[in-house]
Design a protein around this motif. Structure first.
Motif, PDB file in Angstrom:
ATOM      1  N   ARG A 163       0.820  -1.208   0.000  1.00 16.35           N
ATOM      2  CA  ARG A 163       0.000   0.000   0.000  1.00 16.35           C
ATOM      3  C   ARG A 163       0.855   1.259   0.000  1.00 16.35           C
ATOM      4  NH1 ARG A 163      -3.312  -2.643   4.844  1.00 16.35           N
ATOM      5  NH2 ARG A 163      -1.146  -2.731   5.532  1.00 16.35           N
ATOM      6  N   THR A 164       1.930   1.256   0.786  1.00 20.48           N
ATOM      7  CA  THR A 164       2.796   2.438   0.853  1.00 20.48           C
ATOM      8  C   THR A 164       3.711   2.500  -0.368  1.00 20.48           C
ATOM      9  OG1 THR A 164       2.759   2.197   3.248  1.00 20.48           O
ATOM     10  CG2 THR A 164       4.422   3.667   2.343  1.00 20.48           C
ATOM     11  N   ARG A 184       8.655  -9.465  -4.589  1.00 18.64           N
ATOM     12  CA  ARG A 184       8.988 -10.888  -4.706  1.00 18.64           C
ATOM     13  C   ARG A 184       7.899 -11.654  -5.463  1.00 18.64           C
ATOM     14  NH1 ARG A 184       8.329 -12.681   1.658  1.00 18.64           N
ATOM     15  NH2 ARG A 184       6.231 -11.832   1.943  1.00 18.64           N
ATOM     16  N   LYS A 185       6.736 -11.010  -5.605  1.00 15.81           N
ATOM     17  CA  LYS A 185       5.648 -11.697  -6.326  1.00 15.81           C
ATOM     18  C   LYS A 185       5.678 -11.266  -7.790  1.00 15.81           C
ATOM     19  CE  LYS A 185       1.775 -10.986  -3.880  1.00 15.81           C
ATOM     20  NZ  LYS A 185       1.519 -10.581  -2.517  1.00 15.81           N
ATOM     21  N   LEU A 241      10.998   3.423   5.422  1.00 15.35           N
ATOM     22  CA  LEU A 241       9.685   3.783   5.983  1.00 15.35           C
ATOM     23  C   LEU A 241       9.091   2.666   6.828  1.00 15.35           C
ATOM     24  CD1 LEU A 241       9.947   5.466   3.192  1.00 15.35           C
ATOM     25  CD2 LEU A 241       7.520   5.760   3.431  1.00 15.35           C
ATOM     26  N   SER A 243       8.088  -0.055   9.594  1.00 11.75           N
ATOM     27  CA  SER A 243       7.983   0.184  11.035  1.00 11.75           C
ATOM     28  C   SER A 243       9.273  -0.265  11.733  1.00 11.75           C
ATOM     29  CB  SER A 243       6.773  -0.545  11.601  1.00 11.75           C
ATOM     30  OG  SER A 243       6.817  -1.888  11.195  1.00 11.75           O
ATOM     31  N   ALA A 263      12.584   6.416   8.971  1.00  9.38           N
ATOM     32  CA  ALA A 263      11.624   7.536   8.983  1.00  9.38           C
ATOM     33  C   ALA A 263      10.225   7.072   9.379  1.00  9.38           C
ATOM     34  CB  ALA A 263      11.602   8.174   7.593  1.00  9.38           C
ATOM     35  N   LEU A 266       5.592   9.323   9.501  1.00  6.40           N
ATOM     36  CA  LEU A 266       5.646  10.491   8.601  1.00  6.40           C
ATOM     37  C   LEU A 266       4.329  11.266   8.514  1.00  6.40           C
ATOM     38  CD1 LEU A 266       7.910   8.974   5.819  1.00  6.40           C
ATOM     39  CD2 LEU A 266       8.481  10.838   7.377  1.00  6.40           C
TER      40      LEU A 266
HETATM   41  P1  NAP Z   1       1.873  -3.749   2.971  1.00 10.01           P
HETATM   42  O1  NAP Z   1       0.781  -3.217   2.127  1.00 10.01           O
HETATM   43  O2  NAP Z   1       1.667  -5.012   3.714  1.00 10.01           O
HETATM   44  O3  NAP Z   1       3.186  -3.895   2.047  1.00 10.01           O
HETATM   45  C1  NAP Z   1       4.347  -4.532   2.479  1.00 10.01           C
HETATM   46  C2  NAP Z   1       5.109  -4.988   1.251  1.00 10.01           C
HETATM   47  O4  NAP Z   1       6.301  -5.630   1.722  1.00 10.01           O
HETATM   48  C3  NAP Z   1       4.363  -5.996   0.410  1.00 10.01           C
HETATM   49  O5  NAP Z   1       4.580  -5.667  -0.947  1.00 10.01           O
HETATM   50  C4  NAP Z   1       5.028  -7.332   0.758  1.00 10.01           C
HETATM   51  O6  NAP Z   1       5.057  -8.238  -0.308  1.00 10.01           O
HETATM   52  C5  NAP Z   1       6.430  -6.875   1.030  1.00 10.01           C
HETATM   53  N1  NAP Z   1       7.163  -7.825   1.870  1.00 10.01           N
HETATM   54  C6  NAP Z   1       6.862  -8.216   3.125  1.00 10.01           C
HETATM   55  N2  NAP Z   1       7.814  -9.054   3.596  1.00 10.01           N
HETATM   56  C7  NAP Z   1       8.721  -9.199   2.589  1.00 10.01           C
HETATM   57  C8  NAP Z   1       9.924  -9.906   2.461  1.00 10.01           C
HETATM   58  N3  NAP Z   1      10.395 -10.669   3.464  1.00 10.01           N
HETATM   59  N4  NAP Z   1      10.611  -9.817   1.289  1.00 10.01           N
HETATM   60  C9  NAP Z   1      10.147  -9.072   0.277  1.00 10.01           C
HETATM   61  N5  NAP Z   1       9.000  -8.348   0.342  1.00 10.01           N
HETATM   62  C10 NAP Z   1       8.295  -8.421   1.479  1.00 10.01           C
HETATM   63  O7  NAP Z   1       2.311  -2.704   4.060  1.00 10.01           O
HETATM   64  P2  NAP Z   1       2.267  -1.110   3.949  1.00 10.01           P
HETATM   65  O8  NAP Z   1       0.965  -0.616   4.449  1.00 10.01           O
HETATM   66  O9  NAP Z   1       2.724  -0.699   2.610  1.00 10.01           O
HETATM   67  O10 NAP Z   1       3.344  -0.724   5.042  1.00 10.01           O
HETATM   68  C11 NAP Z   1       4.682  -1.101   4.877  1.00 10.01           C
HETATM   69  C12 NAP Z   1       5.489  -0.705   6.098  1.00 10.01           C
HETATM   70  O11 NAP Z   1       5.550   0.706   6.173  1.00 10.01           O
HETATM   71  C13 NAP Z   1       4.900  -1.180   7.433  1.00 10.01           C
HETATM   72  O12 NAP Z   1       5.948  -1.524   8.292  1.00 10.01           O
HETATM   73  C14 NAP Z   1       4.171   0.056   7.940  1.00 10.01           C
HETATM   74  O13 NAP Z   1       4.045   0.046   9.356  1.00 10.01           O
HETATM   75  C15 NAP Z   1       5.102   1.130   7.457  1.00 10.01           C
HETATM   76  N6  NAP Z   1       4.532   2.459   7.298  1.00 10.01           N
HETATM   77  C16 NAP Z   1       5.302   3.485   7.706  1.00 10.01           C
HETATM   78  C17 NAP Z   1       4.901   4.766   7.521  1.00 10.01           C
HETATM   79  C18 NAP Z   1       5.829   5.887   7.933  1.00 10.01           C
HETATM   80  O14 NAP Z   1       5.347   6.978   8.200  1.00 10.01           O
HETATM   81  N7  NAP Z   1       7.116   5.651   7.964  1.00 10.01           N
HETATM   82  C19 NAP Z   1       3.653   5.031   6.946  1.00 10.01           C
HETATM   83  C20 NAP Z   1       2.865   3.948   6.530  1.00 10.01           C
HETATM   84  C21 NAP Z   1       3.324   2.647   6.701  1.00 10.01           C
HETATM   85  P3  NAP Z   1       4.218  -9.621  -0.293  1.00 10.01           P
HETATM   86  O15 NAP Z   1       2.835  -9.214  -0.740  1.00 10.01           O
HETATM   87  O16 NAP Z   1       4.969 -10.450  -1.249  1.00 10.01           O
HETATM   88  O17 NAP Z   1       4.240 -10.133   1.123  1.00 10.01           O
END
Ligand code: NAP
Length: 295
Positions: A163-164, A184-185, A241, A243, A263, A266
């Motif tokens: 999503r991010t 990876r997909k 970004l 967590s 970071a 955000l």
């Molecule tokens: P998400 O939709 O679940 O996306 C995570 C991505 O990481 C998916 O594409 C997933 O792919 C991939 N992934 C997970 N484990 C993996 C691995 N071992 N190797 C390769 N790819 C892997 O999550 P999101 O909402 O985008 O959030 C991502 C992260 O950013 C979270 O930790 C969230 O807490 C953080 N975040 C931070 C902020 C900020 O302000 N810094 C803001 C929003 C979110 P698969 O589908 O293949 O599993």
């Protein structure tokens, strides 16, 4: 909408300015809200701010904690005063719902003992996708503050196509960066190609990584390890970004002389008003759905 929720007592516990704006948005809609451990903003009436933690939580029906969640032992990561959520939960008497970004084992156990349902707000796609907008802008702001070149024409890569990652890659593309995405997909790589990004499989990252000026990680697992760090350009900037602790080996980055920045939070930092309004547009629905699941 959800008029029954206005009969409940809400407590917003901990957070940053986004949570203050969230409280303000609920108060504007006549919700009964107390706020504790949240920074003061001009819009928030003093009557809503409660300094005494006990007083703030004791008769709460709904407790909303920050999307950034807690440390492993249950202490909120973001709060103006230290708050041990597990201890707080043991002092609630009529709590129905706890809303928190993600609940670790300690928090889940304490909530179960308190008889409260747990809603993990960051699992909700609507919230996570809306949140990805200020997150992407914030990540790009950090990139601009830490480089001496433009985003336009830069070689950037976004690790993770969730999503991010998808919103961030799209925003970079709209600024005319040459954007690659790593996933990876194969379906994510195909989607990336369809949207105009150069797709790279994680297995091929070691060969591809040396060309990038900007590396953004959104994968919450160690993906930028010591081995990969050795091939990253010395002038590159890594912005992580995911967590805490992120997906970057920060020690290795330091040893290689590469700037790497974790970071978190955000939306609350760069766009607290928008981020608070996003919370107010989604959290009442989450609470409503969770209470409905009981009936
Ligand atoms: P998400 O939709 O679940 O996306 C995570 C991505 O990481 C998916 O594409 C997933 O792919 C991939 N992934 C997970 N484990 C993996 C691995 N071992 N190797 C390769 N790819 C892997 O999550 P999101 O909402 O985008 O959030 C991502 C992260 O950013 C979270 O930790 C969230 O807490 C953080 N975040 C931070 C902020 C900020 O302000 N810094 C803001 C929003 C979110 P698969 O589908 O293949 O599993």
């Amino acid at each position: 909408m959800y008029s029954k929720l206005k009969q409940l007592k809400w407590c917003i516990l901990g957070g940053d300015k986004r949570d203050a704006h969230f409280a303000h948005s609920l108060l504007k809609c006549d919700y009964d809200v107390k706020v504790c451990g949240v920074p003061q903003i001009d819009e928030l009436p003093g009557r809503a701010m409660v300094n005494d933690l006990e007083d703030a939580v004791k008769d709460a029906d709904v407790l909303v904690c920050p999307v950034t969640g807690t440390h492993p032992q249950g202490v909120l990561r973001k709060s103006t005063v230290p708050i041990d959520l597990t201890a707080v939960l043991s002092r609630t008497s009529k709590l129905k719902v706890l809303v928190i970004g993600t609940a670790n084992e300690a928090v889940s156990k304490a909530a179960a003992l308190a008889g409260a349902l747990v809603v993990e707000s960051m699992r909700d796609d609507e919230l996570a996708i809306l949140n990805s907008i200020p997150s992407a802008e914030g990540a790009i702001q950090i990139a601009m503050e830490n480089t001496d070149f433009t985003i336009h024409g830069s070689a950037s890569i976004v690790l993770g196509m969730g999503r991010t990652g998808l919103t961030l890659a799209s925003t970079l593309l709209s600024m005319h960066s040459n954007v690659s995405i790593a996933a990876r997909k194969r379906s994510d790589l195909a989607r990336g190609r369809a949207l105009g990004f150069s797709p790279i499989h994680f297995d091929d990252l070691a060969c591809e990584l040396p060309v990038f000026d900007l590396i953004f990680n959104t994968v919450p697992s160690l993906v930028l390890d010591a081995k990969l760090m050795r091939v990253v350009k010395k002038t590159a900037v890594i912005i992580d970004l995911a967590s805490p602790p992120g997906g970057t080996d920060f020690e290795s980055a330091k040893a290689e002389g590469i700037k790497a920045i974790l970071a978190p939070g955000l939306p609350g930092l760069v766009a607290p008003r928008t981020a608070g309004e996003i919370l107010a547009s989604v959290i009442p629905r989450l609470v409503h759905e969770s209470l409905e699941s009981l009936s």
